[in-house]
Design a protein around this motif. Structure first.
Motif, PDB file in Angstrom:
ATOM      1  N   ARG A  44       0.763  -1.078  -0.089  1.00 23.39           N
ATOM      2  CA  ARG A  44      -0.119  -0.063  -0.215  1.00 23.39           C
ATOM      3  C   ARG A  44       0.690   1.224  -0.061  1.00 23.39           C
ATOM      4  N   ALA A  45       1.875   1.201   0.991  1.00 28.28           N
ATOM      5  CA  ALA A  45       2.679   2.696   0.842  1.00 28.28           C
ATOM      6  C   ALA A  45       3.404   2.746  -0.492  1.00 28.28           C
ATOM      7  N   SER A  46       4.033   1.924  -0.877  1.00 29.22           N
ATOM      8  CA  SER A  46       4.801   2.055  -2.236  1.00 29.22           C
ATOM      9  C   SER A  46       3.908   2.280  -3.167  1.00 29.22           C
ATOM     10  N   TYR A  47       2.554   1.676  -3.546  1.00 28.27           N
ATOM     11  CA  TYR A  47       1.630   2.208  -4.415  1.00 28.27           C
ATOM     12  C   TYR A  47       1.119   3.597  -4.198  1.00 28.27           C
ATOM     13  N   LYS A  48       0.939   3.756  -3.020  1.00 33.93           N
ATOM     14  CA  LYS A  48       0.364   5.084  -2.958  1.00 33.93           C
ATOM     15  C   LYS A  48       1.392   6.283  -3.413  1.00 33.93           C
ATOM     16  N   LEU A  49       2.729   5.783  -3.050  1.00 34.31           N
ATOM     17  CA  LEU A  49       3.844   6.734  -3.469  1.00 34.31           C
ATOM     18  C   LEU A  49       3.794   7.019  -4.968  1.00 34.31           C
ATOM     19  N   LEU A  50       3.751   5.711  -5.521  1.00 33.27           N
ATOM     20  CA  LEU A  50       3.869   5.821  -6.975  1.00 33.27           C
ATOM     21  C   LEU A  50       2.612   6.732  -7.832  1.00 33.27           C
ATOM     22  N   LYS A  51       1.640   6.465  -7.138  1.00 29.05           N
ATOM     23  CA  LYS A  51       0.111   7.010  -7.410  1.00 29.05           C
ATOM     24  C   LYS A  51       0.260   8.306  -7.634  1.00 29.05           C
ATOM     25  N   ASN A  52       0.710   8.924  -6.466  1.00 29.31           N
ATOM     26  CA  ASN A  52       0.889  10.530  -6.138  1.00 29.31           C
ATOM     27  C   ASN A  52       2.000  10.855  -7.060  1.00 29.31           C
ATOM     28  N   ALA A  53       2.832  10.192  -7.618  1.00 29.00           N
ATOM     29  CA  ALA A  53       3.954  10.698  -8.470  1.00 29.00           C
ATOM     30  C   ALA A  53       3.407  10.622 -10.052  1.00 29.00           C
ATOM     31  N   GLY A  54       2.230   9.991 -10.068  1.00 26.76           N
ATOM     32  CA  GLY A  54       1.657   9.587 -11.368  1.00 26.76           C
ATOM     33  C   GLY A  54       2.444   8.604 -12.303  1.00 26.76           C
ATOM     34  N   VAL A  55       2.950   7.627 -11.513  1.00 22.98           N
ATOM     35  CA  VAL A  55       3.671   6.420 -12.130  1.00 22.98           C
ATOM     36  C   VAL A  55       2.867   5.156 -11.873  1.00 22.98           C
ATOM     37  N   LEU A  56       2.606   4.405 -12.894  1.00 22.84           N
ATOM     38  CA  LEU A  56       1.963   3.000 -12.728  1.00 22.84           C
ATOM     39  C   LEU A  56       3.058   1.989 -12.515  1.00 22.84           C
ATOM     40  N   PRO A  57       2.973   1.115 -11.311  1.00 25.68           N
ATOM     41  CA  PRO A  57       3.648  -0.016 -11.337  1.00 25.68           C
ATOM     42  C   PRO A  57       3.828  -0.667 -12.776  1.00 25.68           C
ATOM     43  N   GLU A  58       5.031  -1.463 -13.076  1.00 25.14           N
ATOM     44  CA  GLU A  58       4.824  -2.097 -14.040  1.00 25.14           C
ATOM     45  C   GLU A  58       3.713  -3.081 -14.506  1.00 25.14           C
ATOM     46  N   GLU A  59       3.350  -4.017 -13.604  1.00 22.64           N
ATOM     47  CA  GLU A  59       2.478  -5.195 -13.637  1.00 22.64           C
ATOM     48  C   GLU A  59       1.069  -4.346 -13.830  1.00 22.64           C
ATOM     49  N   MET A  60       0.928  -3.100 -13.362  1.00 29.71           N
ATOM     50  CA  MET A  60      -0.475  -2.564 -13.638  1.00 29.71           C
ATOM     51  C   MET A  60      -0.600  -1.896 -15.088  1.00 29.71           C
ATOM     52  N   GLN A  61       0.683  -1.106 -15.410  1.00 30.04           N
ATOM     53  CA  GLN A  61       0.756  -0.685 -16.723  1.00 30.04           C
ATOM     54  C   GLN A  61       0.562  -1.690 -17.811  1.00 30.04           C
ATOM     55  N   LEU A  62       1.205  -2.950 -17.504  1.00 26.26           N
ATOM     56  CA  LEU A  62       1.049  -4.036 -18.503  1.00 26.26           C
ATOM     57  C   LEU A  62      -0.719  -4.538 -18.709  1.00 26.26           C
ATOM     58  N   ARG A  63      -1.160  -4.541 -17.329  1.00 29.50           N
ATOM     59  CA  ARG A  63      -2.727  -4.912 -17.369  1.00 29.50           C
ATOM     60  C   ARG A  63      -3.403  -3.962 -18.165  1.00 29.50           C
ATOM     61  N   LYS A  64      -2.971  -2.699 -18.016  1.00 33.46           N
ATOM     62  CA  LYS A  64      -3.849  -1.776 -18.872  1.00 33.46           C
ATOM     63  C   LYS A  64      -3.572  -1.904 -20.217  1.00 33.46           C
ATOM     64  N   ASP A  65      -2.430  -2.168 -20.704  1.00 34.48           N
ATOM     65  CA  ASP A  65      -2.104  -2.526 -21.949  1.00 34.48           C
ATOM     66  C   ASP A  65      -2.651  -3.762 -22.527  1.00 34.48           C
ATOM     67  N   MET A  66      -2.884  -4.683 -21.821  1.00 29.00           N
ATOM     68  CA  MET A  66      -3.569  -5.978 -22.242  1.00 29.00           C
ATOM     69  C   MET A  66      -4.953  -5.670 -22.308  1.00 29.00           C
ATOM     70  N   VAL A  67      -5.449  -4.951 -21.596  1.00 27.67           N
ATOM     71  CA  VAL A  67      -6.809  -4.628 -21.570  1.00 27.67           C
ATOM     72  C   VAL A  67      -7.280  -3.832 -22.993  1.00 27.67           C
ATOM     73  N   SER A  68      -6.453  -2.795 -23.015  1.00 29.61           N
ATOM     74  CA  SER A  68      -6.731  -2.085 -24.284  1.00 29.61           C
ATOM     75  C   SER A  68      -6.398  -2.925 -25.581  1.00 29.61           C
ATOM     76  N   LEU A  69      -5.552  -3.937 -25.513  1.00 30.76           N
ATOM     77  CA  LEU A  69      -5.197  -4.573 -26.683  1.00 30.76           C
ATOM     78  C   LEU A  69      -6.539  -5.653 -26.948  1.00 30.76           C
ATOM     79  N   GLU A  70      -7.005  -6.283 -25.891  1.00 25.63           N
ATOM     80  CA  GLU A  70      -8.070  -7.080 -26.024  1.00 25.63           C
ATOM     81  C   GLU A  70      -9.289  -6.291 -26.542  1.00 25.63           C
ATOM     82  N   GLN A  71      -9.462  -5.143 -26.399  1.00 26.94           N
ATOM     83  CA  GLN A  71     -10.733  -4.565 -26.653  1.00 26.94           C
ATOM     84  C   GLN A  71     -10.489  -4.101 -28.126  1.00 26.94           C
ATOM     85  N   LEU A  72      -8.894  -3.562 -28.474  1.00 22.92           N
ATOM     86  CA  LEU A  72      -8.731  -3.511 -30.026  1.00 22.92           C
ATOM     87  C   LEU A  72      -9.078  -4.823 -30.848  1.00 22.92           C
TER      88      LEU A  72
END
Length: 130
Positions: A44-72
């Protein structure tokens, strides 16, 4: 309640009696809390830090990309483009699986609900944009 909590509580009660909290911004409105119940406690603490910095953890960015590709892929009509998108999706899935295995997440009890919550949130965000 330990002695420190008792002192803090007493100070809060004293400030409330004096009216120190009466004119604070947002008074009387519900607090907007982050929904991090599905995030494992140790992250939680590390994710909140990343969120406040506007950075997604690599696994979340990958999930986001996968969802977009599935929709495409779901609406793609061009066969060559479909092959390209499918290949890209496969690469993202392999990287994601590798990342999850290296971090030991798939054996964590919170991973299943957390994974589903990420998928739902990303799907909702993609639909809101469209």
């Amino acid at each position: 309640m330990d002695w420190m909590s008792a002192i803090v509580e007493e100070k809060i009660q004293e400030a409330m009696r004096k009216g120190d909290f009466d004119r604070l911004p947002g008074a009387g409105k519900p607090l907007k809390l982050d929904d991090d119940a599905a995030v494992p406690q140790e992250l939680r603490a590390s994710y909140k830090l990343l969120k406040n910095a506007g950075v997604l953890p690599e696994e979340m960015q990958l999930r986001k990309d996968m969802v977009s590709l599935e929709q495409l892929l779901a609406c793609c009509r061009d066969d060559s483009e479909r092959v390209k998108l499918d290949r890209e999706l496969s690469l993202k899935r392999m990287r994601y699986q590798s990342l999850m295995e290296s971090r030991g997440w798939q054996t964590a009890a919170a991973f299943g609900p957390y994974e589903e919550k990420i998928r739902q949130r990303l799907t909702e965000q993609e639909q809101d944009k469209g």
